[in-house]
Scaffold this motif. Structure first.
Motif, PDB file in Angstrom:
ATOM      1  N   PRO A  17       0.977  -1.187   0.213  1.00 15.11           N
ATOM      2  CA  PRO A  17       0.112   0.234   0.323  1.00 15.11           C
ATOM      3  C   PRO A  17       0.991   1.377  -0.158  1.00 15.11           C
ATOM      4  O   PRO A  17       1.997   1.237   0.766  1.00 15.11           O
ATOM      5  N   LEU A  18       0.196   2.702  -0.184  1.00 17.93           N
ATOM      6  CA  LEU A  18       0.905   3.696  -0.634  1.00 17.93           C
ATOM      7  C   LEU A  18       1.389   4.234   1.510  1.00 17.93           C
ATOM      8  O   LEU A  18       2.245   4.547   1.212  1.00 17.93           O
ATOM      9  N   PHE A  19       0.613   4.232   1.988  1.00 16.65           N
ATOM     10  CA  PHE A  19       0.864   4.071   3.408  1.00 16.65           C
ATOM     11  C   PHE A  19       0.276   3.257   4.638  1.00 16.65           C
ATOM     12  O   PHE A  19      -0.758   2.516   4.026  1.00 16.65           O
ATOM     13  N   TYR A  20       0.929   3.139   5.719  1.00 15.10           N
ATOM     14  CA  TYR A  20      -0.061   2.191   6.902  1.00 15.10           C
ATOM     15  C   TYR A  20      -0.794   3.398   7.468  1.00 15.10           C
ATOM     16  O   TYR A  20      -0.314   3.883   7.965  1.00 15.10           O
ATOM     17  N   ASP A  21      -2.147   2.295   7.896  1.00 17.55           N
ATOM     18  CA  ASP A  21      -2.262   2.883   9.605  1.00 17.55           C
ATOM     19  C   ASP A  21      -1.287   2.790  10.699  1.00 17.55           C
ATOM     20  O   ASP A  21      -0.609   1.976  10.433  1.00 17.55           O
ATOM     21  N   ILE A  22      -1.395   4.065  11.441  1.00 20.75           N
ATOM     22  CA  ILE A  22      -0.427   4.156  12.826  1.00 20.75           C
ATOM     23  C   ILE A  22      -0.835   3.654  13.621  1.00 20.75           C
ATOM     24  O   ILE A  22      -2.341   4.174  14.302  1.00 20.75           O
ATOM     25  N   VAL A  23      -0.421   3.099  14.737  1.00 23.93           N
ATOM     26  CA  VAL A  23      -0.665   2.682  15.504  1.00 23.93           C
ATOM     27  C   VAL A  23       0.474   2.688  17.216  1.00 23.93           C
ATOM     28  O   VAL A  23       1.133   3.008  16.990  1.00 23.93           O
ATOM     29  N   LYS A  30      -5.552   4.306  16.733  1.00 23.12           N
ATOM     30  CA  LYS A  30      -5.256   4.105  15.616  1.00 23.12           C
ATOM     31  C   LYS A  30      -5.529   5.090  14.668  1.00 23.12           C
ATOM     32  O   LYS A  30      -6.822   5.847  14.577  1.00 23.12           O
ATOM     33  N   PHE A  31      -4.171   5.335  13.670  1.00 22.18           N
ATOM     34  CA  PHE A  31      -4.685   6.748  12.467  1.00 22.18           C
ATOM     35  C   PHE A  31      -4.372   6.575  11.322  1.00 22.18           C
ATOM     36  O   PHE A  31      -3.169   5.624  11.251  1.00 22.18           O
ATOM     37  N   ALA A  32      -4.713   7.626  10.419  1.00 24.60           N
ATOM     38  CA  ALA A  32      -3.836   7.665   9.200  1.00 24.60           C
ATOM     39  C   ALA A  32      -3.193   8.289   9.328  1.00 24.60           C
ATOM     40  O   ALA A  32      -2.467   9.373  10.240  1.00 24.60           O
ATOM     41  N   PRO A  33      -1.733   8.431   9.049  1.00 21.89           N
ATOM     42  CA  PRO A  33      -0.432   9.556   8.303  1.00 21.89           C
ATOM     43  C   PRO A  33      -1.123  10.661   8.982  1.00 21.89           C
ATOM     44  O   PRO A  33      -0.368  11.181   9.450  1.00 21.89           O
ATOM     45  N   SER A 112      -3.253  11.070  19.751  1.00 24.71           N
ATOM     46  CA  SER A 112      -4.576  10.866  21.024  1.00 24.71           C
ATOM     47  C   SER A 112      -3.291  11.511  21.700  1.00 24.71           C
ATOM     48  O   SER A 112      -4.474  11.673  23.090  1.00 24.71           O
ATOM     49  N   CYS A 113      -2.091  11.421  22.486  1.00 26.48           N
ATOM     50  CA  CYS A 113      -1.620  11.121  23.096  1.00 26.48           C
ATOM     51  C   CYS A 113      -0.832  11.947  23.107  1.00 26.48           C
ATOM     52  O   CYS A 113       0.388  13.311  24.343  1.00 26.48           O
ATOM     53  N   HIS A 114      -0.130  12.786  22.266  1.00 25.89           N
ATOM     54  CA  HIS A 114       0.950  13.741  21.786  1.00 25.89           C
ATOM     55  C   HIS A 114       2.749  12.964  22.360  1.00 25.89           C
ATOM     56  O   HIS A 114       3.443  14.316  22.449  1.00 25.89           O
ATOM     57  N   ASN A 115       2.599  12.198  22.856  1.00 24.74           N
ATOM     58  CA  ASN A 115       3.998  11.412  22.815  1.00 24.74           C
ATOM     59  C   ASN A 115       4.260  11.475  21.159  1.00 24.74           C
ATOM     60  O   ASN A 115       3.434  10.975  20.915  1.00 24.74           O
ATOM     61  N   GLU A 116       6.209  11.276  20.966  1.00 21.65           N
ATOM     62  CA  GLU A 116       6.524  11.450  19.844  1.00 21.65           C
ATOM     63  C   GLU A 116       6.462  10.241  18.881  1.00 21.65           C
ATOM     64  O   GLU A 116       6.911   8.919  19.896  1.00 21.65           O
ATOM     65  N   LEU A 117       5.998  10.199  17.995  1.00 22.69           N
ATOM     66  CA  LEU A 117       6.153   8.685  17.052  1.00 22.69           C
ATOM     67  C   LEU A 117       7.484   8.179  15.984  1.00 22.69           C
ATOM     68  O   LEU A 117       8.506   9.441  15.906  1.00 22.69           O
ATOM     69  N   PRO A 118       7.650   6.968  16.272  1.00 19.64           N
ATOM     70  CA  PRO A 118       8.852   6.690  15.339  1.00 19.64           C
ATOM     71  C   PRO A 118       9.300   7.113  14.108  1.00 19.64           C
ATOM     72  O   PRO A 118       7.640   7.191  13.391  1.00 19.64           O
ATOM     73  N   VAL A 119      10.079   7.013  13.560  1.00 19.73           N
ATOM     74  CA  VAL A 119      10.711   7.901  12.443  1.00 19.73           C
ATOM     75  C   VAL A 119       9.598   6.780  11.341  1.00 19.73           C
ATOM     76  O   VAL A 119       8.871   7.739  10.696  1.00 19.73           O
ATOM     77  N   THR A 120       9.594   5.579  11.459  1.00 23.04           N
ATOM     78  CA  THR A 120       8.810   4.362  10.690  1.00 23.04           C
ATOM     79  C   THR A 120       7.555   4.824  10.289  1.00 23.04           C
ATOM     80  O   THR A 120       7.103   4.004   9.424  1.00 23.04           O
ATOM     81  N   ALA A 121       6.923   4.668  11.354  1.00 25.70           N
ATOM     82  CA  ALA A 121       5.211   5.229  11.529  1.00 25.70           C
ATOM     83  C   ALA A 121       4.510   5.624  10.030  1.00 25.70           C
ATOM     84  O   ALA A 121       4.943   6.477   9.738  1.00 25.70           O
ATOM     85  N   GLY A 122       3.821   4.725   9.726  1.00 24.80           N
ATOM     86  CA  GLY A 122       3.454   5.433   8.685  1.00 24.80           C
ATOM     87  C   GLY A 122       4.085   4.561   7.229  1.00 24.80           C
ATOM     88  O   GLY A 122       3.289   4.281   6.405  1.00 24.80           O
ATOM     89  N   LYS A 123       5.676   4.601   7.444  1.00 25.42           N
ATOM     90  CA  LYS A 123       5.775   3.741   6.222  1.00 25.42           C
ATOM     91  C   LYS A 123       6.012   2.211   6.451  1.00 25.42           C
ATOM     92  O   LYS A 123       6.552   1.658   4.948  1.00 25.42           O
ATOM     93  N   ILE A 239      -4.788  -3.824  22.926  1.00 22.69           N
ATOM     94  CA  ILE A 239      -5.458  -5.510  23.655  1.00 22.69           C
ATOM     95  C   ILE A 239      -5.824  -5.977  21.610  1.00 22.69           C
ATOM     96  O   ILE A 239      -5.350  -6.344  21.321  1.00 22.69           O
ATOM     97  N   LYS A 240      -6.690  -4.846  21.859  1.00 26.87           N
ATOM     98  CA  LYS A 240      -7.737  -4.808  19.906  1.00 26.87           C
ATOM     99  C   LYS A 240      -6.414  -4.288  18.815  1.00 26.87           C
ATOM    100  O   LYS A 240      -6.494  -4.745  17.709  1.00 26.87           O
ATOM    101  N   ASN A 241      -5.768  -3.901  19.464  1.00 28.92           N
ATOM    102  CA  ASN A 241      -4.439  -2.676  18.436  1.00 28.92           C
ATOM    103  C   ASN A 241      -3.330  -3.510  18.123  1.00 28.92           C
ATOM    104  O   ASN A 241      -2.488  -2.919  17.647  1.00 28.92           O
TER     105      ASN A 241
END
Length: 420
Positions: A17-23, A30-33, A112-123, A239-241
């Protein structure tokens, strides 16, 4: 292989896919990039939008885990407030923005929580493995032994490295878990229900860049919360995600063998029975909320059922093998290199399935009803049973990484092979 097999077409790989949902590995939303927000890289006293301030969203998250409030943070910037030509994309994933002062920020935050995401998130896929289980099953000790083993041996066997997500997690894991257990031989204190700790997040990163990193998250949630519906609601998303689960089961949770084990290791019967939740009750509480809404009432999340404290099962072994055979695989370590040894797995999986079915059929039946994809394992995080809460020998974990390696196989990170 027959001649006809040589001409069979290989199955086509699914298109990427062009991108992946981020957890989010912190709050598991869970959300889109394109839904990320950004932290500004600078502040200005002459512009209220860019002034230092309290980030209420981040502080709500920190307060939940007993962390200090942070009062002076750079502003949170929303992509919607920036002209489209100022947004920065890489491989169709929003990774940065150019703010109104010409400053570029690539500090992506979870909305949702304003923590910094990993650089690979979404890719890459947000493949997250979570460790769950009831109280006193040894989750903290298992997590410590697992991460220690992954970092020191397992990662090398699969041309990978196991690393904490950031320096703060590295420091906390080393000082609160690894050094007490492996260097001082101290048992870890049980997590109290009112004391929630933020997730310990590690990444299993392959040297082969075509393989995305795998995230291992340990939510050090007090086990009592796993049968408290309101408390569990706070943790339900993780658990769910998750992409896969390590579900801990303690032999002492199983009523039919509890007294036999406890009497043999020297404790008085009756004093400890009320401390343990039945495995089936934990499953019903943990998974009832979201499994009921899955197709056919089952989840396809690969789940490793991990029987902890396997060293305690020595007292149950005999020649006839009523519970455990004298020459059982349970007590022998297994090493997997380059690929997952399917023959070794089939032996241990079959043995533990038969054991669980004999000593706790209701639990086994519940797992069969709710889960499409399970593997059964036995591990000893310490290698021997403590006496009076003190370790008698050097910590020598047995088979602790095997459930994790099976999940690597199920998530298609590594191959599995039959061994003669």
């Amino acid at each position: 292989m027959g001649l006809f097999d040589l001409f069979k077409r290989k199955p086509q790989a699914e298109p990427r896919p062009l991108f992946y949902d981020i957890v989010c590995p912190y709050c598991f939303s869970k959300f889109a990039p394109d839904d990320v927000v950004f932290r500004a890289t600078h502040y200005r006293e002459d512009d209220e939008d860019y002034a230092l301030r309290e980030d209420e969203v981040l502080n709500r998250y920190r307060e939940r885990f007993g962390l200090d409030i942070v009062y002076d943070m750079e502003a949170v910037l929303r992509p919607q407030d920036v002209p489209p030509e100022h947004l920065i994309y890489s491989d169709h994933v929003l990774i940065g923005l150019n703010d109104r002062y010409g400053e570029v920020t690539r500090r992506r935050l979870c909305p949702s929580c304003h923590n910094e995401l990993p650089v690979t998130a979404g890719k890459v896929p947000s493949n997250i493995i979570s460790i769950v289980g009831a109280s006193q099953v040894g989750k903290s000790v298992y997590m410590t032994a697992l991460i220690h083993t992954l970092q020191n041996t397992t990662a090398d066997h699969f041309d990978a490295a196991c690393m904490p997500l950031n320096a703060e997690i590295s420091r906390k894991f080393r000082t609160m878990y690894e050094e007490p257990l492996f260097e001082r031989g101290d048992l870890l204190a049980s997590t109290q229900k009112e004391k929630m700790q933020e997730p310990f997040i590690f990444q299993f990163v392959f040297k082969d860049e075509s393989k995305p990193p795998l995230t291992l998250v340990f939510f050090d949630v007090a086990g009592e919360g796993m049968v408290d519906q309101d408390y569990l609601g706070l943790q339900g998303q993780h658990i769910k995600n998750s992409s896969a689960l390590l579900f801990m089961v303690d032999p002492l949770q199983i009523r039919s063998i509890r007294e036999k084990i406890r009497i043999n290791v020297g404790d008085k019967p009756g004093e400890w029975v009320s401390q343990y939740d039945e495995p089936r009750d934990v499953v019903l509480t943990m998974f009832g909320d979201f499994i009921a809404y899955e197709d056919q009432g089952k989840t396809d999340i690969p789940t490793a059922v991990v029987l902890t404290k396997s060293d305690m099962l020595h007292v149950l072994k005999d020649e006839e093998g009523e519970y455990i055979k004298s020459n059982s695989n349970i007590f022998n370590n297994a090493v997997h290199r380059k690929y997952f040894n399917l023959t070794e797995f089939e032996n241990i999986d079959g043995e533990i399935r038969r054991f669980i079915e004999k000593v706790d059929r209701p639990f086994k039946g519940t797992m069969d009803v709710y889960f499409k994809d399970t593997g059964y394992f036995a591990v000893s995080a310490l290698g021997s049973n403590p006496v009076d809460q003190k370790l008698q020998d050097v910590v020598q974990p047995i088979r602790v990484d095997e459930p994790f390696i099976w999940l690597l196989y199920k998530l298609k990170y590594i191959e599995g092979r039959e061994m003669s």
